[in-house]
Write an enzyme that holds these catalytic residues in place. Structure first.
Site, PDB file in Angstrom:
ATOM      1  N   HIS A  86     -24.764  31.780 -61.162  1.00 37.09           N
ATOM      2  CA  HIS A  86     -24.247  31.740 -59.744  1.00 37.09           C
ATOM      3  C   HIS A  86     -22.871  32.226 -59.559  1.00 37.09           C
ATOM      4  O   HIS A  86     -22.515  32.962 -58.715  1.00 37.09           O
ATOM      5  CB  HIS A  86     -24.216  30.383 -59.345  1.00 37.09           C
ATOM      6  CG  HIS A  86     -25.524  29.715 -59.046  1.00 37.09           C
ATOM      7  ND1 HIS A  86     -26.265  30.115 -58.131  1.00 37.09           N
ATOM      8  CD2 HIS A  86     -26.298  28.530 -59.614  1.00 37.09           C
ATOM      9  CE1 HIS A  86     -27.769  29.450 -57.969  1.00 37.09           C
ATOM     10  NE2 HIS A  86     -27.586  28.477 -58.693  1.00 37.09           N
ATOM     11  N   GLU A 109     -30.191  31.793 -56.303  1.00 35.95           N
ATOM     12  CA  GLU A 109     -30.814  31.064 -57.411  1.00 35.95           C
ATOM     13  C   GLU A 109     -31.557  32.378 -57.994  1.00 35.95           C
ATOM     14  O   GLU A 109     -31.940  32.044 -59.178  1.00 35.95           O
ATOM     15  CB  GLU A 109     -31.922  30.280 -56.634  1.00 35.95           C
ATOM     16  CG  GLU A 109     -32.286  29.153 -57.331  1.00 35.95           C
ATOM     17  CD  GLU A 109     -31.261  28.348 -57.780  1.00 35.95           C
ATOM     18  OE1 GLU A 109     -31.159  27.384 -58.816  1.00 35.95           O
ATOM     19  OE2 GLU A 109     -30.244  27.856 -57.021  1.00 35.95           O
ATOM     20  N   HIS A 125     -26.738  28.657 -66.186  1.00 36.51           N
ATOM     21  CA  HIS A 125     -27.658  28.521 -64.804  1.00 36.51           C
ATOM     22  C   HIS A 125     -26.378  28.662 -63.853  1.00 36.51           C
ATOM     23  O   HIS A 125     -26.338  29.623 -63.060  1.00 36.51           O
ATOM     24  CB  HIS A 125     -28.481  27.448 -64.728  1.00 36.51           C
ATOM     25  CG  HIS A 125     -28.926  27.211 -63.327  1.00 36.51           C
ATOM     26  ND1 HIS A 125     -30.229  27.454 -62.971  1.00 36.51           N
ATOM     27  CD2 HIS A 125     -28.376  26.743 -62.244  1.00 36.51           C
ATOM     28  CE1 HIS A 125     -30.357  27.216 -61.559  1.00 36.51           C
ATOM     29  NE2 HIS A 125     -29.226  26.907 -61.145  1.00 36.51           N
ATOM     30  N   GLU A 126     -25.429  27.795 -64.219  1.00 34.98           N
ATOM     31  CA  GLU A 126     -24.224  27.982 -63.182  1.00 34.98           C
ATOM     32  C   GLU A 126     -23.265  29.294 -63.263  1.00 34.98           C
ATOM     33  O   GLU A 126     -22.770  29.865 -62.539  1.00 34.98           O
ATOM     34  CB  GLU A 126     -23.580  26.644 -63.288  1.00 34.98           C
ATOM     35  CG  GLU A 126     -24.105  25.320 -63.020  1.00 34.98           C
ATOM     36  CD  GLU A 126     -24.822  25.194 -61.938  1.00 34.98           C
ATOM     37  OE1 GLU A 126     -24.368  25.792 -60.791  1.00 34.98           O
ATOM     38  OE2 GLU A 126     -25.774  24.595 -61.759  1.00 34.98           O
TER      39      GLU A 126
HETATM   40 ZN    ZN Z   1     -29.045  26.905 -58.961  1.00 33.18          ZN
END
Ligand code: ZN
Length: 503
Positions: free
Chosen positions: A268, A294, A264-265
């Site tokens: 980003h 996101e 997830h990170e």
């Molecule tokens: Zn996030």
């Protein structure tokens, strides 16, 4: 020297101040001893005030006026025209918000955090309610200073997701609810088809952190320009495209191991690493909006990291790293387990199907608080009623209900970005699949380069040049839409549960 050059110089110094503040924040979350809180809060407040003062100074306004004349006639999507256009928008908003309101919000947020932690520990909403009343009051004042024509929530959206209205968001949620609720019923009837017990097996903490880092490196997170550390709440921070860091957290079982949090990170972070160098040290050197950001964390975490082809590639690696802990499990079984759908109280633990219901109930409560039609004291009641009707669960206590998120220490309006991200991610992925027809075969071989290059080319390099809807129109030919996510979720989860796909 042209006004545009002088504007760029002034903006570069603001960016340097903001990046320095970001380094202090990263250090606070990953390295700082507990005794540093007070001194660090002061240092951060000073850097932020300096950045805000420089950005809203009348001199910057004059440079902006002059630069606007210089970029007249330049193409809309050129770096220079985009810079001036976006800085004008930021400048107008930032100068409308009184400095004392910015200060009050920072102080209130710092004060609210320890109160929230204690209230959550005791599971006592009434303890947090006064801080929450302040958050609502300050969010209202923020909305009034920004201005709006329809709902006060529009003002909060204007700050986060330019071009998107409350009515539009309500429309998305109505569509989503109509699909998710019956789908949950359908999947609930065959719940026993997915055995997720492997998720409860213990997972060696030292191995999981290294394994997560190896995996995100394979996805394309550039470690020459990044690193991974541990923190209680994982986050990504950019000090410029040459240094974009992620953090992750250690869990005890496969179900809460570091892997998907790191992916997830890294989503980003790959976005921030991919912004064009020509936008460096400007306000454009970030993702387009929290929602678009996101979309990238969720695209990599869910549409890649929870996909069958990904696990065809990843499971043998996982098995080699964790050995007998995975005895009796295969790639297909692990993929199903990782996608098990089960309504839960906690947003951050939610599966892909139920996730948007968690943000929907927060969006509804925030709107009512802003309007004044809901009283802070009875937020838990409004919360628990909705968890009952959307998720079919009875909330046991406030810690598992209205006190679970840190967001309300700061301001209202932050949850919609997660749902916009889910929609945008699915919408982009439909176009990727059209352009890269053998995507699944590539992913199953651990070949992620084509996907990353596509995203860099169409999305990442533009930074904040375009609003979310402008970006989606350029890339997909239409504004943000819920349809692709609905198609994705129906098809994927009927597959996970072995149901016939819709014709
Ligand atoms: Zn996030």
């Amino acid at each position: 020297m042209s006004a545009l050059d002088r504007l760029r110089q002034a903006l570069a110094e603001v960016a340097d101040l903001e990046r320095s503040a970001a380094v202090l924040l990263w250090d606070e979350e990953t390295q700082m001893p507990p005794g540093g809180v007070e001194d660090r809060a002061n240092a951060l407040a000073t850097l932020r005030r300096l950045a805000h003062e420089r950005f809203t100074a009348p001199e910057l306004g004059r440079l902006l006026d002059a630069a606007e004349r210089e970029v007249e006639g330049m193409p809309y999507d050129s770096d220079d025209a985009s810079l001036v256009r976006v800085v004008r928008r930021d400048y107008e908003l930032d100068t409308r918000i009184p400095a004392e309101l910015v200060g009050e919000q920072a102080r209130a947020s710092a004060r609210a955090r320890p109160i929230w932690q204690e209230a959550r520990r005791r599971s006592d909403w009434s303890m947090f309610a006064p801080a929450m009343a302040t958050t609502v009051e300050l969010s209202r004042r923020l909305a009034e200073s920004v201005g709006y024509t329809g709902h006060p929530y529009d003002a909060l959206l204007k700050l986060n997701e330019p071009g998107i209205t409350t009515a539009q968001v309500e429309g998305f949620y109505a569509q989503l609810r109509d699909v998710i609720v019956p789908l949950l019923r359908e999947l609930g009837a065959v719940a026993d088809r997915v055995d997720a017990s492997v998720m409860d097996r213990p997972c060696d903490p030292t191995i999981q952190v290294g394994f997560a880092l190896e995996t995100v490196r394979a996805l394309g997170y550039d470690l020459e320009r990044g690193r991974q550390d541990l923190s209680a709440h994982p986050f990504t921070v950019s000090f410029g495209p040459g240094d974009v860091r992620i953090t992750t957290r250690v869990g005890r079982s496969f179900g809460d191991s570091a892997l998907l949090s790191s992916i997830h990170e890294a989503g980003h972070a790959m976005y921030e690493q991919g912004v064009s160098r020509s936008l460096d040290r400007t306000p454009l050197c970030h993702g387009a909006s929290p929602g678009v950001h996101e979309s990238q964390s969720r695209l990599w975490e869910n549409l890649v990291g929870r996909s069958r082809p990904f696990w065809e590639w990843c499971f043998p690696r996982l098995r080699a790293a964790f050995k007998e802990a995975l005895d009796g499990v295969d790639a297909e079984g692990f993929w199903r387990a990782v996608n098990r759908v089960r309504p839960s109280y906690i947003r951050v633990d939610a599966d892909e199907v139920t996730y948007n219901l968690h943000t929907l109930l927060r969006f509804e409560i925030e709107k009512e608080l802003l309007e004044g039609s809901l009283d802070v004291a009875v937020v838990p009641r409004a919360w628990n009623q909705r968890v009952g009707s959307y998720l079919g669960l009875e909330v046991p206590d406030d810690a598992h209900g209205a006190l679970q998120d840190i967001h309300w220490c700061t301001r209202l309006g932050g949850f919609v970005g997660y749902t916009l991200g889910n929609l945008i991610g699915a919408q982009l992925m439909e176009v990727v699949r059209r352009d890269v027809p053998d995507l699944d075969a590539r992913l199953a071989e651990g070949e992620f380069r084509l996907l990353l290059e596509w995203l860099q080319q169409h999305l990442y390099r533009h930074g904040r040049k375009f609003t979310p809807n402008e970006l989606m129109e350029r890339v997909t030919g239409q504004a943000i839409s819920a349809e692709p996510w609905i198609r994705y979720i129906r098809s994927k989860f009927r597959d996970v549960y072995g149901l016939a796909r819709p014709s």
